[in-house]
Design an enzyme around this catalytic site. Structure first.
Site, PDB file in Angstrom:
ATOM      1  N   ASP A  42     -16.521  47.626  58.063  1.00 12.17           N
ATOM      2  CA  ASP A  42     -15.290  47.311  57.318  1.00 12.17           C
ATOM      3  C   ASP A  42     -14.345  46.401  58.102  1.00 12.17           C
ATOM      4  O   ASP A  42     -13.261  46.070  57.630  1.00 12.17           O
ATOM      5  CB  ASP A  42     -14.562  48.604  56.914  1.00 12.17           C
ATOM      6  CG  ASP A  42     -14.140  49.430  58.116  1.00 12.17           C
ATOM      7  OD1 ASP A  42     -14.371  48.990  59.270  1.00 12.17           O
ATOM      8  OD2 ASP A  42     -13.567  50.523  57.911  1.00 12.17           O
ATOM      9  N   GLY A  43     -14.756  46.004  59.308  1.00  8.74           N
ATOM     10  CA  GLY A  43     -13.928  45.071  60.084  1.00  8.74           C
ATOM     11  C   GLY A  43     -13.087  45.719  61.166  1.00  8.74           C
ATOM     12  O   GLY A  43     -12.526  45.041  62.017  1.00  8.74           O
ATOM     13  N   LYS A 196       6.916  12.273  64.993  1.00  7.70           N
ATOM     14  CA  LYS A 196       5.968  12.977  64.114  1.00  7.70           C
ATOM     15  C   LYS A 196       6.733  13.782  63.086  1.00  7.70           C
ATOM     16  O   LYS A 196       7.736  14.404  63.416  1.00  7.70           O
ATOM     17  CB  LYS A 196       5.102  13.902  64.975  1.00  7.70           C
ATOM     18  CG  LYS A 196       4.077  14.723  64.209  1.00  7.70           C
ATOM     19  CD  LYS A 196       3.214  15.562  65.141  1.00  7.70           C
ATOM     20  CE  LYS A 196       3.650  17.005  65.160  1.00  7.70           C
ATOM     21  NZ  LYS A 196       2.793  17.855  66.014  1.00  7.70           N
ATOM     22  N   ASP A 224       0.350  17.493  75.108  1.00  3.35           N
ATOM     23  CA  ASP A 224       0.988  18.443  74.188  1.00  3.35           C
ATOM     24  C   ASP A 224       0.755  19.861  74.709  1.00  3.35           C
ATOM     25  O   ASP A 224      -0.084  20.060  75.592  1.00  3.35           O
ATOM     26  CB  ASP A 224       0.400  18.294  72.780  1.00  3.35           C
ATOM     27  CG  ASP A 224       1.386  18.690  71.689  1.00  3.35           C
ATOM     28  OD1 ASP A 224       2.426  19.298  71.994  1.00  3.35           O
ATOM     29  OD2 ASP A 224       1.104  18.385  70.507  1.00  3.35           O
TER      30      ASP A 224
HETATM   31  C1  R5P Z   1       3.505  21.643  67.382  1.00  4.58           C
HETATM   32  O1  R5P Z   1       4.676  21.335  67.506  1.00  4.58           O
HETATM   33  C2  R5P Z   1       2.589  21.769  68.563  1.00  4.58           C
HETATM   34  O2  R5P Z   1       3.225  21.385  69.745  1.00  4.58           O
HETATM   35  C3  R5P Z   1       1.329  20.954  68.362  1.00  4.58           C
HETATM   36  O3  R5P Z   1       1.672  19.589  68.313  1.00  4.58           O
HETATM   37  C4  R5P Z   1       0.616  21.336  67.089  1.00  4.58           C
HETATM   38  O4  R5P Z   1       0.526  22.712  66.976  1.00  4.58           O
HETATM   39  C5  R5P Z   1      -0.754  20.723  67.042  1.00  4.58           C
HETATM   40  O5  R5P Z   1      -1.364  21.097  65.853  1.00  4.58           O
HETATM   41  P1  R5P Z   1      -2.513  20.218  65.237  1.00  4.58           P
HETATM   42  O6  R5P Z   1      -3.547  20.010  66.324  1.00  4.58           O
HETATM   43  O7  R5P Z   1      -3.051  21.037  64.106  1.00  4.58           O
HETATM   44  O8  R5P Z   1      -1.915  18.939  64.788  1.00  4.58           O
END
Ligand code: R5P
Length: 300
Positions: A42-43, A196, A224
């Site tokens: 069931d997980g 962005k 990032d």
């Molecule tokens: C958002 O602000 C994070 O710093 C990343 O830029 C984001 O989560 C990246 O997500 P994805 O790879 O889906 O674009």
């Protein structure tokens, strides 16, 4: 300050972060108690520790990486179990799932990071250590002490060892421009940030107006905190390539790489993806166990 030699540490780990847990136990010179997880039809999961941890302070190591909810519940369960052995339980959560849900972006949204913070405390964690938490705002959701360490210096050292030509560090969004600035300083380069925009309802990413004049012929390091679907990095790569940059390297702390993101990034023209082992992946080239061990020993 170092760990009091009289303080005995012990580590408990689940399936999601065994690599970091084992390295951490070697660095701290303490036992690492593994666990087995049996998932019922069931997980539901039943977790069994391989032995009883013996320590004055128990460290539970597990990222809240995909499958996020399962790993989170397993972390909570291990913390709860650890409290049977000690009143001091450090939850080392190298990747903190739900960290992006740190505010109400649209009316009615639940700030689930607040729920996560409450649950970790309720399960029995007395301190939390995490790596490159998505936002500083997120840290304020925790009432117990939370230490956020950064893997950016280690990622920068790794990249610096690559034969980069006239590198430019780029953040895919303005929110990451301070991170890009620090990263650039560490590799002796300059930096910029793209604009962005993310549709809060659909999650779709678009790049706004970007006036980039100095990318031609330069190697770019896109930095990032995390890559999830790769959408942000792919859009950034396409833009930077169209503007004539040379090679593109992608560096992040947490490589979730969902939905074939790694392959999509390579197809978009990324030369190399470099991430840490907060989430084990083929791209995990930087180990964070050292910075976690340092913060444990210096905050004992
Ligand atoms: C958002 O602000 C994070 O710093 C990343 O830029 C984001 O989560 C990246 O997500 P994805 O790879 O889906 O674009």
């Amino acid at each position: 300050m170092v760990v009091d030699p009289l303080t005995k540490l012990a580590i408990i780990t689940g399936d999601a972060s065994q690599d970091i847990a084992i390295r951490l136990s070697q660095r701290l010179g303490c036992a690492c108690v593994g666990s087995t997880t049996r998932v019922f039809p069931d997980g539901e999961a039943k977790i069994t520790l391989e032995s009883t941890p013996a320590g004055d302070e128990i460290i539970v190591v597990q990222s809240a990486s995909p499958p996020v909810d399962s790993n989170l519940l397993r972390t909570l369960s291990m913390i709860h179990k650890a409290r049977e052995s000690s009143s001091r339980v450090i939850a080392v959560i190298p990747y903190m799932g739900y960290a992006r849900q740190d505010r109400e972006f649209l009316p009615g949204e639940i700030v689930t990071l607040e729920v996560v913070a409450d649950l970790l405390q309720a399960a029995g964690a007395t301190k939390i250590i995490t790596v490159d938490m998505h936002s500083m705002a997120g840290l304020s959701k925790f009432e117990i002490p939370i230490l956020n360490v950064s893997a950016m210096p280690a990622l920068a050292r790794h990249i610096k060892g690559t034969n980069l030509r006239d590198p430019l560090v780029v953040s895919p969004d303005m929110g990451g421009s301070a991170r890009a600035a620090l990263f650039a300083k560490m590799i002796d380069s300059d930096h910029t940030a793209l604009v962005k925009e993310r549709d809060r309802a659909t999650g779709e990413v678009t790049l706004g107006k970007n006036d980039l004049s100095d990318v031609t012929g330069r190697d770019v390091v896109l930095v990032d905190d995390m890559i999830s679907t790769g959408g942000s990095m792919i859009k950034s790569t396409e833009l930077l390539k169209s503007m004539g940059c040379a090679r593109i390297f992608v560096a992040c702390t947490h490589a979730l790489l969902v939905g074939g993101a790694e392959q999509k990034l390579i197809e978009a023209g990324v030369e190399e993806i470099i991430s840490t082992n907060t989430i084990p992946a083929g791209t995990s080239k930087v180990d964070v166990s050292g910075i976690i061990a340092d913060v444990i020993t210096s905050n004992a």
